[in-house]
Scaffold this active site. Structure first.
Site, mmCIF file in Angstrom:
data_model
loop_
_atom_site.group_PDB
_atom_site.id
_atom_site.type_symbol
_atom_site.label_atom_id
_atom_site.label_comp_id
_atom_site.label_asym_id
_atom_site.label_seq_id
_atom_site.Cartn_x
_atom_site.Cartn_y
_atom_site.Cartn_z
ATOM 1 C CD GLU A 123 -2.628 1.348 2.544
ATOM 2 O OE1 GLU A 123 -3.569 2.158 2.564
ATOM 3 O OE2 GLU A 123 -2.348 0.597 3.507
ATOM 4 C CG ASP B 171 -6.107 4.378 1.524
ATOM 5 O OD1 ASP B 171 -6.717 5.430 1.259
ATOM 6 O OD2 ASP B 171 -6.027 3.928 2.682
ATOM 7 C CD GLN C 69 -7.520 0.184 3.173
ATOM 8 O OE1 GLN C 69 -6.568 0.959 3.082
ATOM 9 N NE2 GLN C 69 -7.582 -0.742 4.121
ATOM 10 C CD GLU D 253 -7.361 2.290 6.305
ATOM 11 O OE1 GLU D 253 -6.784 1.294 6.747
ATOM 12 O OE2 GLU D 253 -6.908 2.969 5.361
#
Length: 262
Positions: free
Chosen positions: A141, A176, A202, A238
């Protein structure tokens, strides 16, 4: 339509860890994810909570390490600690349903760039060998430099390049949207470009990591495009709720009304 999971390390934190599973289920989630669940409960306890509330665990992280590390993969001379962290996380993952594992790179700002890169590539190759046949997907990530200055992996293009050039085809990207928007922007274009390498998605509002329906990023358009691309996995919530977690879920109700969320 898209499926959503609740990240229990950042949502429902007004409750003790073991109570968050029931709260997520009551809020309409059928999947959860967590950064470091092994710090709060044993694998057997987590498995029992998942079974009790009919939830899937879809993602966990390798340990963050010691002070100033935030992962070990790109930190030379920590190879033994890295191996233990990955093997321990794999064992935990197997006990709780084989979620994806985010292999954390680490804060390598003080490490010569070439040394960090070589260490990172070598450790990712090793981790993939250890994970072979485990049932857990490994993901990396990119984290933005504002929130995590010095973190080795800082862009989705860098992550894709590592997968392509190093022959790490079984590795996937944790996409993300919050981190990507802060660091690079152009989220939809990057999502399209790297869609075949994405292992998990996310979301959080930008710039303060609040609810997805607040801030500069239009998640209706981002998630509609993700749906159009044929995403079959979950989308992880998140974000840092501005009130209680249960009261912060208006964005999910809106997406359901629009036919984007299941």
């Amino acid at each position: 339509m898209l499926k959503f999971s609740a990240n229990l390390s950042i949502l429902f934190t007004e409750l003790p860890f073991v109570k968050r599973f029931a709260a997520a289920k009551n809020a309409g989630f059928d999947a959860v994810e967590c950064w470091f669940p092994y710090e709060d409960a044993s694998a057997a306890e987590v498995r029992a909570l998942l079974d009790e509330h009919q939830l899937k665990m879809i993602g966990i992280n390798t340990p963050w390490g010691g002070s100033g590390q935030w992962g070990l993969a790109a930190l030379p001379s920590y190879e033994a600690a890295f191996e233990k962290s990955v093997r321990d996380t794999l064992a935990f993952a197997q006990a709780v349903g084989n979620p994806a594992i985010h292999v954390m790179a680490g804060l390598a700002g003080d490490v010569p760039a070439l040394d960090a890169r070589r260490c990172y590539h070598r450790n990712l190759e090793r981790a993939l060998r250890w994970a072979e046949g485990s049932g857990s997907m490994l993901v990396i990530e990119p984290l933005n430099g504002r929130d995590r200055p010095g973190y080795f992996l800082h862009s989705v293009d860098q992550a894709a390049d590592i997968i392509e050039r190093q022959g790490l085809g079984d590795l996937r990207i944790m996409f993300d949207c919050y981190h990507i928007q802060v660091e690079e922007g152009d989220v939809i274009t990057r999502m399209r470009r790297h869609f075949d390498k994405i292992g998990h998605v996310q979301i959080a509002g930008v710039p303060v990591r609040g609810e997805p329906d607040k801030g500069e990023l239009n998640y209706v358009e981002v998630l509609r495009e993700l749906n159009n691309l044929g995403w079959q996995g979950y989308v992880g919530a998140e974000y840092k709720p501005t009130g209680t977690s249960a009261e912060s879920l208006g964005w999910l109700a809106d997406l359901r009304r629009l036919g984007i969320a299941a």
